[in-house]
Design an enzyme around this catalytic site. Structure first.
Site, short mmCIF file in Angstrom:
data_model
loop_
_atom_site.label_atom_id
_atom_site.label_comp_id
_atom_site.label_asym_id
_atom_site.label_seq_id
_atom_site.Cartn_x
_atom_site.Cartn_y
_atom_site.Cartn_z
N SER A 183 0.71 -1.18 0.11
CA SER A 183 -0.08 0.02 -0.26
C SER A 183 0.84 1.24 -0.02
O SER A 183 0.56 2.15 -0.49
CB SER A 183 -1.00 -0.03 1.23
N HIS A 235 0.55 4.41 4.32
CA HIS A 235 0.10 5.07 3.42
C HIS A 235 0.44 6.67 3.16
O HIS A 235 0.68 7.02 2.28
CB HIS A 235 -1.52 5.07 3.60
#
Length: 326
Positions: A183, A235
């Site tokens: 991610s 993230h």
């Protein structure tokens, strides 16, 4: 665990249409790059997940929940069977297997001198659901970028952003938790799309619509990251790394006119603008300084939560429906 960045950025068909109006430069360049790196990354991640399940061997090793919890699809998948849903709702291996294969583990990175986990965790996934979401996101985001900018630049952004996400995650990761997933790298690609839009601002049509749409996609994905079991620090770290790298690697030479309809008939070649050089220098300096500071803090054993008590809410916001310490 890190949940995947979902979304596709706007503006790239507009880019080819607006810039390709003079000699078809952008269209020719986009056709020149055949996207092979993104599919190769996808195949690698799938192969690594198969290896995870092979090593996991749920029917043999069982579950931490005890004998009453049975492996999922053990009769069909045999040693590739998934852990019980109560242990891993994403249809995947145990935490012990992930840790064994290189999951991000703060204690082992800092005190066990296993810095390689900052890279290895990018290729691991917590389950089949996690893998599918991330790989679909990779295809939607990565193919278009690789077609336009080539495998070298996109590969650098992917790997450095993944590393940046891992470093940020490790700085704030509690010692009892592990983290895996691509991610951070995917958010880096999203960040590079945003900075590429700023860097090449004058050659875009419908600028406001492009930037609003892309910011909306980024905001939604970051909001999803505040749910439990999602590593939003990865993230954020990946997005910041990709955003800065986009200024460094994705600049395109431009003409001196603002809009396509203003372009006269001329053979004047496009040139890099002064503001592009300024952004390039500033972004590169911020990227290097940021990595140095965070890596020094990490390997000195610092925990980001100690000096930023509210930062925990960037990763998970507790509600009446869930807790963040589970």
């Amino acid at each position: 665990m890190a949940s995947g960045g979902r979304g596709k950025g706007p503006g790239y068909p507009q880019y080819a249409a607006s810039y390709g109006g003079v000699g078809g430069v952008a269209a020719d360049e986009e056709r020149r790059w055949w996207p092979w790196l993104v599919p190769a990354v996808l195949v690698t991640c799938v192969a690594v997940f198969v290896a995870e399940m092979f090593v996991n061997d749920c029917p043999r090793h069982g579950s931490v929940l005890g004998g009453n919890a049975s492996c999922i699809a053990a009769g069909f998948l045999r040693r590739f069977a998934f852990q019980p849903l109560r242990e891993n709702p994403l249809l995947g291996p145990s935490s012990a297997t992930l840790d064994k294969m290189g999951a991000l583990n703060w204690a082992k990175v800092v005190h066990g001198h296993q810095g390689w986990r900052l890279i290895s965790c990018i290729w691991l996934h917590a389950g089949l659901v996690h893998l599918v979401v991330n790989m679909l996101s990779l295809l939607f985001i990565g193919i278009r970028l690789e077609q336009q900018f080539g495998f070298v630049r996109i590969g650098v952004i992917y790997l450095v952003s993944g590393f940046g996400g891992s470093v940020m995650s490790a700085l704030f990761l509690r010692s009892t938790y592990i983290s895996v997933g691509a991610s951070g790298a995917l958010f880096g690609l999203l960040g590079s799309m945003l900075s590429e839009l700023f860097m090449n601002w004058t050659i875009y049509a419908n600028k406001a619509a492009a930037i609003i749409t892309l910011l909306f996609i980024v905001a939604i994905n970051l909001a999803i990251g505040i749910l439990p079991h999602a590593d939003n620090f990865a993230h954020i770290g990946g997005f910041a790394s990709g955003f800065l790298l986009g200024f460094v690697l994705l600049a395109r030479p431009q003409f001196g006119w603002m809009e396509r309809h203003e372009l006269p008939q001329t053979n004047q070649p496009p040139k890099y603008k002064l503001y592009q050089y300024v952004l390039w220098v500033a972004a590169l300096a911020l990227l290097i300084v940021g990595f140095v500071i965070i890596l020094v803090m990490l390997f000195k054993g610092k925990n980001g939560n100690d000096s930023c008590h509210w930062c925990q809410y960037l990763n998970c916001v507790p509600t009446s429906r869930w807790k963040c310490n589970t």
